[in-house]
Every structure is written in structure tokens, then in C-alpha cells.
Design a protein around this motif. Structure first.
Motif, PDB file in Angstrom:
ATOM      1  N   LYS A   1     -60.646 -50.016 -14.567  1.00 49.52           N
ATOM      2  CA  LYS A   1     -61.945 -50.311 -15.179  1.00 49.52           C
ATOM      3  C   LYS A   1     -62.535 -51.596 -14.624  1.00 49.52           C
ATOM      4  O   LYS A   1     -63.710 -51.641 -14.229  1.00 49.52           O
ATOM      5  CB  LYS A   1     -61.784 -50.418 -16.691  1.00 49.52           C
ATOM      6  N   GLU A   2     -61.745 -52.652 -14.557  1.00 50.61           N
ATOM      7  CA  GLU A   2     -62.251 -53.941 -14.082  1.00 50.61           C
ATOM      8  C   GLU A   2     -62.642 -53.871 -12.610  1.00 50.61           C
ATOM      9  O   GLU A   2     -63.697 -54.394 -12.209  1.00 50.61           O
ATOM     10  CB  GLU A   2     -61.198 -55.031 -14.301  1.00 50.61           C
ATOM     11  N   LEU A   3     -61.833 -53.212 -11.798  1.00 49.58           N
ATOM     12  CA  LEU A   3     -62.121 -53.153 -10.362  1.00 49.58           C
ATOM     13  C   LEU A   3     -63.338 -52.278 -10.071  1.00 49.58           C
ATOM     14  O   LEU A   3     -64.157 -52.600  -9.202  1.00 49.58           O
ATOM     15  CB  LEU A   3     -60.900 -52.625  -9.609  1.00 49.58           C
ATOM     16  N   VAL A   4     -63.471 -51.166 -10.761  1.00 42.22           N
ATOM     17  CA  VAL A   4     -64.627 -50.294 -10.550  1.00 42.22           C
ATOM     18  C   VAL A   4     -65.907 -50.984 -11.020  1.00 42.22           C
ATOM     19  O   VAL A   4     -66.950 -50.877 -10.370  1.00 42.22           O
ATOM     20  CB  VAL A   4     -64.418 -48.949 -11.275  1.00 42.22           C
ATOM     21  N   GLU A   5     -65.853 -51.696 -12.136  1.00 38.87           N
ATOM     22  CA  GLU A   5     -67.034 -52.422 -12.597  1.00 38.87           C
ATOM     23  C   GLU A   5     -67.428 -53.501 -11.590  1.00 38.87           C
ATOM     24  O   GLU A   5     -68.624 -53.722 -11.352  1.00 38.87           O
ATOM     25  CB  GLU A   5     -66.761 -53.047 -13.964  1.00 38.87           C
ATOM     26  N   ASN A   6     -66.459 -54.172 -10.965  1.00 43.90           N
ATOM     27  CA  ASN A   6     -66.779 -55.149  -9.919  1.00 43.90           C
ATOM     28  C   ASN A   6     -67.468 -54.475  -8.743  1.00 43.90           C
ATOM     29  O   ASN A   6     -68.408 -55.022  -8.155  1.00 43.90           O
ATOM     30  CB  ASN A   6     -65.509 -55.847  -9.445  1.00 43.90           C
ATOM     31  N   ALA A   7     -67.005 -53.274  -8.372  1.00 45.38           N
ATOM     32  CA  ALA A   7     -67.619 -52.551  -7.263  1.00 45.38           C
ATOM     33  C   ALA A   7     -69.056 -52.161  -7.586  1.00 45.38           C
ATOM     34  O   ALA A   7     -69.944 -52.239  -6.727  1.00 45.38           O
ATOM     35  CB  ALA A   7     -66.788 -51.318  -6.927  1.00 45.38           C
ATOM     36  N   ILE A   8     -69.306 -51.757  -8.813  1.00 43.42           N
ATOM     37  CA  ILE A   8     -70.673 -51.389  -9.205  1.00 43.42           C
ATOM     38  C   ILE A   8     -71.583 -52.608  -9.194  1.00 43.42           C
ATOM     39  O   ILE A   8     -72.716 -52.556  -8.711  1.00 43.42           O
ATOM     40  CB  ILE A   8     -70.652 -50.729 -10.598  1.00 43.42           C
TER      41      ILE A   8
END
Length: 649
Positions: free
Chosen positions: A28-35
Motif C-alpha cells: 500500500k505505501e509503495l504503490v501510493e508513493n508511485a501514484i
């Protein structure tokens, strides 16, 4: 024991205990950073349920080489201004990457569009290595391996690889719904690949069709055929999204999604409002399906409640709840009568002739009566009551009214004029009129029901038969409709009672001696603040000194009741939701019980005029697709589906 300053590693591990609960939290944290970095393509690879490996690759803007070391330092972020209430990105704390690095082996490779090459930093147990040059395309690759190796006690609380993989998939799906312009993919040795293609281009306004297509990728294609669009705004708060018709529901709440300014949340106030909107159209053990998007000023909502950022706090929770409940109920009322597509699918499966699909059986094994070149002939009706009574050698007779079984003879009303129904009703008084004739069974009367051709164009069509004295069979231009007469009329009576209750103030009964209810001061204040609303429902309350309220009148519909418990329940509800709908729900429950006992009973035979009148009232009544208990009132089977059953398509 003396006070001492904790080391940076221990501080990060304590922070990780709040931010990183399981592998899905890392994703969740890594995907939100990518977005937040502007990615249009995000790929996730896992192994061992994410405990052995998590790799997130994106094509976002990348991280400059001189900022890589800051990215893995606590409280360093590019997403937050000096105003902590002005949060417009998914991330803002600057805790995710250092927390991950303190409990796992973390590698970050990144390259910006302007850089000649990429750079990499590695964090192992809180210790930083790099940055150093590396080969990478534009974007970022974050790799997390050996999760919780630095805190092995946490591994004991992890679930199986399959359960952790499923949790990661759910996190990706929940995020993907809010960003239809991004392509997501998940792969790995511990799962089946999942692709969620983008449904619109980056930079363009997300259309309703594009959003519905992305939602269908997550919830299944059958959702789009049962969805109702939502779009409403009140006092600066806008609600959009889709919710399903009541008859399309699930056994759990996993198919409910809520987003605040694009951020996925699991807020009990939002989901409680969604549940409340369906309170009297869905069964208590079933859950509605819906995707809600709330847009409001960031200063009017606090997303900084918990490190997981799944809980939020609204400045005006009553406004948000009222908007959700009102918008959904209006959409349900405006949707007309619609059956769930899942009902037809279940009906098709029930009709499958499994026995004839087996190679052990063939049509030639059954000695069935043949159709002659003239009229249809058959053995007497009594021989067809069951397969065991069929005799191939029985003499066949030409059908005629004289030789037919009494149940097949046409209805004759000797010397009695046919009754005229200026307005068909459903009261039991009508049954006395019908029962004075020696009528055949409901099944044999099916062929006699005639209706104008224009009724076939109505949503529920024209009634053709009543079977088993409980189900109405109707025909439209392109479908067959089966209606549960008791469930349908129960909903009609219930809606009529609710309309009558809302049209004027509820009748109240005065208590001989006012009931004094002792409450905490804050609860008493809350109840009195809703006194005007409660009085509309027949409950009269007023202050009675500090920490008490006096009840002088109660709703007459409820009869004798526990006033003390009612007031305390209302106080608890107002404290949680800032509404006093509990009393209204109690009155609706009484109305539902009255409707159940006062509607057309199962086993009641109905005339054709009555059946058609029932169908027309259903079409004009909001929510008539389900009864008061949440069961469907009718099922529609398209002609194309029927033809497919008989192999004609």
C-alpha cells in the motif's frame, strides 16, 4: 530506572509497528508513493506472500540522486506544505520508507527524466548504503526482501502465504478503483497474475463509463448491469460513484469501497451511512455493494488520525451521512423496478437438464406420446399425475370438454354475469366474490387470462397465469417474469404505510406521569438538541434539570415500551452518528410487520385483473424489487436465455 534517549533504529522499528502491520501494508505505501510520483504503469511482484519479496516498479517521475538518502530518512517528504491540514497527496508523513528499511532489506533504484543514469540506495536493518550508480529506465524500482527479519517476533503473527497474497491483491484493487488512468499488474510465484488495464488516458477527465469499466474489472462484469449512478452535492461536499440495486447484494462487506478525495478509506461513518441507506430494502444478514467517492475541502476532513490513514474524521459528520443516505435513497427511488441479473443466472442453472446431458440417457429410451397429424391427443389427465402412472398401452382419446378431466374443462358461469372490476383490489373481501364460483385450479385458468397488447410493453408485462397459488407468471415483449405475490404486495403495503407516516406527525399517547430519564449531562444535551425531530415521530422530550430529560409523550404505534431504554439508545446513536433515526427505524419495523400480516397471503388465488393491477402498482412503487425482508419480489428471464435453454441459440 533512568530516562534515556532511544536509538534511531529502535525509533524506526517502533514507527514500523504502526505503519507496517503486514506485507499488504508495505505494498500500500509503495504503490501510493508511485501514484504520487505520477506513474501511469505500476507493476507489483511478490513471493512468499510478500514476506520473502515485494518489488514495485513504476514509470513515475523518479527521485533525484541527491534526494535518495532523504527519501529513506524519517519525516522527509515532498508532499506536504507548511499547512498540515492541506493534504492533497496519498502520502505525507515521510515514515513509510524508513519504517520498511528498519525491519527489512530495502533497495531503491530510481532515475529522473533529466538524469543520464539511475542511482541506488540500500537499507539493511536501518543502516544505509549508497547512493551508487545503477542501470534503470525512467522511474523507480523499490524492492523489499526478508520482511521482519530484523524483528523476528513479528513473523509469528503473519498468516499463510495464500492469505497474505490475497490481502495484497485486495489492497491493489482498492487503490486501482480510484485511479482508472493507471495500469496495474500483479504477478509472482505465490499467485495467479492479475492485470487491470487503464480505462482512460492520463490527463483527461475520467468519464462515468471509464470509471464503471474500472469498477467492473474489480467487482466483476455483473456489477455494471446492476449499478445506479450517484452524483449529488451539498454544502461543498460532493458525492459520486455507483451503488447496486437492493436485490444485488453480498454476504459480507468486502464489496464496499469508499474514497475521500481519492484516498481509499475504511471509515465506519461512511459505511454505516451506506448500510443505513439500504436499511429497509435489504436483509439484515446481507450487505449492499457500492463504490462512493467523496470530494470536499481538505481542511474539512482530518486524514491524520492514524498512521495507516484508513480512518478519517469529518468536521461535519452529520452532513456527510445525510448526503450519502439521501443520495442513495433518491437513486433507488428514481431507478424504477429492476431485477438483479444474478437472479436470472441462478434461474438458468436451476433449469439445466443435467440428466439428459449424460451419455447414459437418450431420448429414444423414453416412450413418450406422439403428436398426431391432427389435433394433439393424450391419455386422460389422471395418467399424467406422475411418471409411475404412465401406461404406454392405455387407449388414447381425442380431447374434448366432455372427456377432459374436470381440472381441464373451461370455466362456465351459468346464468351469472361476469363480475366487472372498475378498480381491482387485493383485500380479502375480493376473495369472497371469487370463491362463489366453482372455479378450476389456478393452473388451468392460465390460458384464459387475456390482456391488451400494450401491457406487454410494460416493465413487468401482462399477467398470464398464477401457479401454486403464490407465483404470478407474466409476459413482456422479450422476457418471462415470475412474481412472488405475497412479497410484492407486502412491499406495496409497507411503502403506503411509510408514506402515511411521513405525511403528518405521528400520533402520540400522553403519559399519565412523565418518565424521568437520568443521563450524563452530554447525552441529555444531545437528546434535547433533537427534540423537534423526535416530536415529529410522537416522542416528546424536554430538559428536567441537569443530567435528566422528561418524556411526556410516546408514539402510539409502539404501545407499551421501555422508555428508559429507548432514550438511552437514542442518546448513543446521536453520539455516534449525530442522528436520531433509531426511533424512525422502530416505527418502520412496526409498519413492516403490519404490512407482512396485512398483504395478500400465499395460497390466495387471484383473478387476471388483480394480478395485472398488482404488476402496475409494483412498477409505480420505489423499491418494489425487494420485499421488507430484503428478498427479491420477482425474477426476469429474457427470451434469449430461454431459447438458449432449449438449444435454439
Amino acid at each position: 530506572m533512568s530516562i534515556r534517549l532511544l536509538s534511531e533504529t529502535i525509533i524506526n522499528q517502533i514507527a514500523a509497528g504502526e505503519v507496517i502491520e503486514r506485507p499488504a501494508s508495505v505494498v500500500k505505501e509503495l504503490v501510493e508513493n508511485a501514484i504520487d510520483a505520477g506513474a501511469t504503469r505500476i507493476e507489483v511482484v511478490t513471493a512468499g506472500g510478500g514476506k520473502n519479496l515485494i518489488r514495485v516498479t513504476d514509470n513515475g517521475g523518479g527521485i533525484p540522486a541527491d534526494e535518495l538518502t532523504l527519501a529513506v530518512s524519517r519525516h522527509c517528504t515532498s508532499k506536504l506544505t507548511d499547512d498540515v491540514h492541506d493534504i492533497r497527496a496519498l502520502g505525507f508523513r515521510g515514515e513509510a520508507l524508513p519504517s520498511i528499511g528498519s525491519v527489512a532489506r530495502l533497495s531503491i533504484k530510481s532515475r529522473t527524466a533529466e538524469a543520464d543514469s539511475g542511482y541506488e540506495v540500500v537499507v539493511r536493518g536501518g543502516y544505509l548504503e549508497g547512493p551508487r550508480p545503477t542501470a534503470i529506465n525512467r522511474g523507480t524500482i523499490v524492492e523489499v526482501s526478508d520482511l521482519f527479519y530484523a524483528t523476528p517476533a513479528r513473523l509469528k503473527f503473519m498468516k499463510t502465504d495464500r492469505a497474505e497474497s490475497t490481502a495484497i491483491t485486495e489492497v491493489i484493487k482498492r487503490i486501482a478503483i480510484s485511479f482508472p488512468q493507471i495500469r496495474f499488474s500483479i504477478a509472482g510465484t505465490d499467485r495467479s497474475p492479475l492485470e487491470l488495464p487503464a480505462t482512460c488516458s492520463t490527463g483527461e477527465t475520467v468519464s462515468e463509463a471509464a470509471m464503471l469499466e474500472r469498477i467492473s474489472q474489480v467487482l466483476g462484469t455483473d456489477f455494471s448491469g446492476n449499478a445506479l449512478a450517484l452524483d449529488s452535492e451539498r454544502e461543498g461536499v460532493r458525492l459520486t460513484g455507483f451503488t447496486a440495486i437492493p436485490s444485488f447484494n453480498r454476504a459480507n462487506s468486502l464489496h464496499q469501497f469508499a474514497y475521500i478525495n481519492g484516498r481509499p478509506v475504511r471509515d465506519k461513518q461512511v459505511f454505516g451511512a451506506l448500510r443505513g441507506a439500504y436499511s429497509d430494502v435489504i436483509a439484515r444478514d446481507r450487505h449492499p455493494v457500492g463504490v462512493l467517492f467523496l470530494q470536499l475541502d481538505p481542511s474539512h476532513v482530518d486524514v491524520n488520525v492514524h498512521p495507516a490513514k484508513a480512518d478519517v474524521r469529518f468536521r461535519d459528520p452529520g452532513l456527510v451521512r445525510g448526503l450519502i443516505v439521501g443520495t442513495i435513497r433518491h437513486a433507488l427511488a428514481q431507478s424504477g423496478i429492476r431485477p438483479a441479473t444474478s437472479g436470472a443466472e441462478a434461474m438458468l442453472k436451476a433449469f439445466q437438464a443435467q440428466g439428459f446431458e449424460s451419455k447414459d440417457f437418450s431420448a429414444s429410451q423414453f416412450d413418450m406420446p406422439q403428436r398426431s397429424s391432427g389435433s394433439f391427443t393424450s391419455s386422460p389427465a389422471r395418467n399424467w399425475q406422475s411418471a409411475s402412472n404412465y401406461r404406454p398401452d392405455a387407449p388414447r382419446q381425442e380431447w374434448s370438454p366432455q372427456t377432459a378431466h374436470p381440472a381441464q374443462r373451461p370455466l362456465h358461469l351459468d346464468n351469472q354475469p361476469a363480475p366487472r372490476y372498475e378498480q381491482a383490489g387485493f383485500g380479502e373481501a375480493m376473495q369472497a366474490t371469487i370463491s362463489q364460483f366453482t372455479a378450476p385450479s389456478a393452473d388451468s385458468r392460465a390460458a384464459e387470462i387475456e390482456a391488451p397488447v400494450e401491457l406487454l410493453r410494460a416493465p413487468l408485462g401482462a399477467a398470464r397465469a398464477q401457479i401454486h397459488a403464490n407465483y404470478i407468471v407474466a409476459q413482456t415483449e422479450d422476457s418471462l417474469v415470475i412474481v412472488d405475490q405475497h412479497a410484492a404486495h407486502e412491499r406495496l403495503v409497507y411503502e403506503a404505510l411509510k408514506t402515511a407516516l411521513e405525511a403528518k406527525p405521528m400520533a402520540a399517547q400522553m403519559l399519565l406521569i412523565p418518565e424521568i430519564v437520568d443521563l450524563p449531562e452530554e447525552d441529555a444535551e444531545r437528546v434535547v438538541s433533537h427534540a423537534e425531530t423526535l416530536e415529529r415521530f410522537g416522542l416528546s422530550v424536554e430538559r428536567f434539570g441537569p443530567g435528566a430529560v422528561a418524556v411526556r409523550e410516546t408514539p402510539s404505534m409502539l404501545g407499551e415500551m421501555d422508555v428508559q431504554q429507548l432514550i438511552r439508545d437514542l442518546a448513543d446513536e446521536i453520539a455516534e452518528h449525530d442522528t436520531a433515526n433509531g426511533l424512525k427505524d422502530m416505527l418502520n419495523h412496526v409498519a413492516a410487520t403490519m404490512a407482512c400480516h396485512g398483504s395478500v397471503r400465499s395460497g390466495r388465488r387471484m383473478k387476471g385483473e388483480e394480478m395485472n393491477a398488482l404488476l402496475r402498482q409494483m412498477e409505480a412503487t420505489p423499491g418494489s424489487g425487494t420485499c421488507n425482508h430484503g428478498r427479491p419480489t420477482y425474477i426476469e428471464l429474457k427470451l434469449s436465455d430461454i431459447e438458449r435453454l432449449f438449444g435454439r441459440r
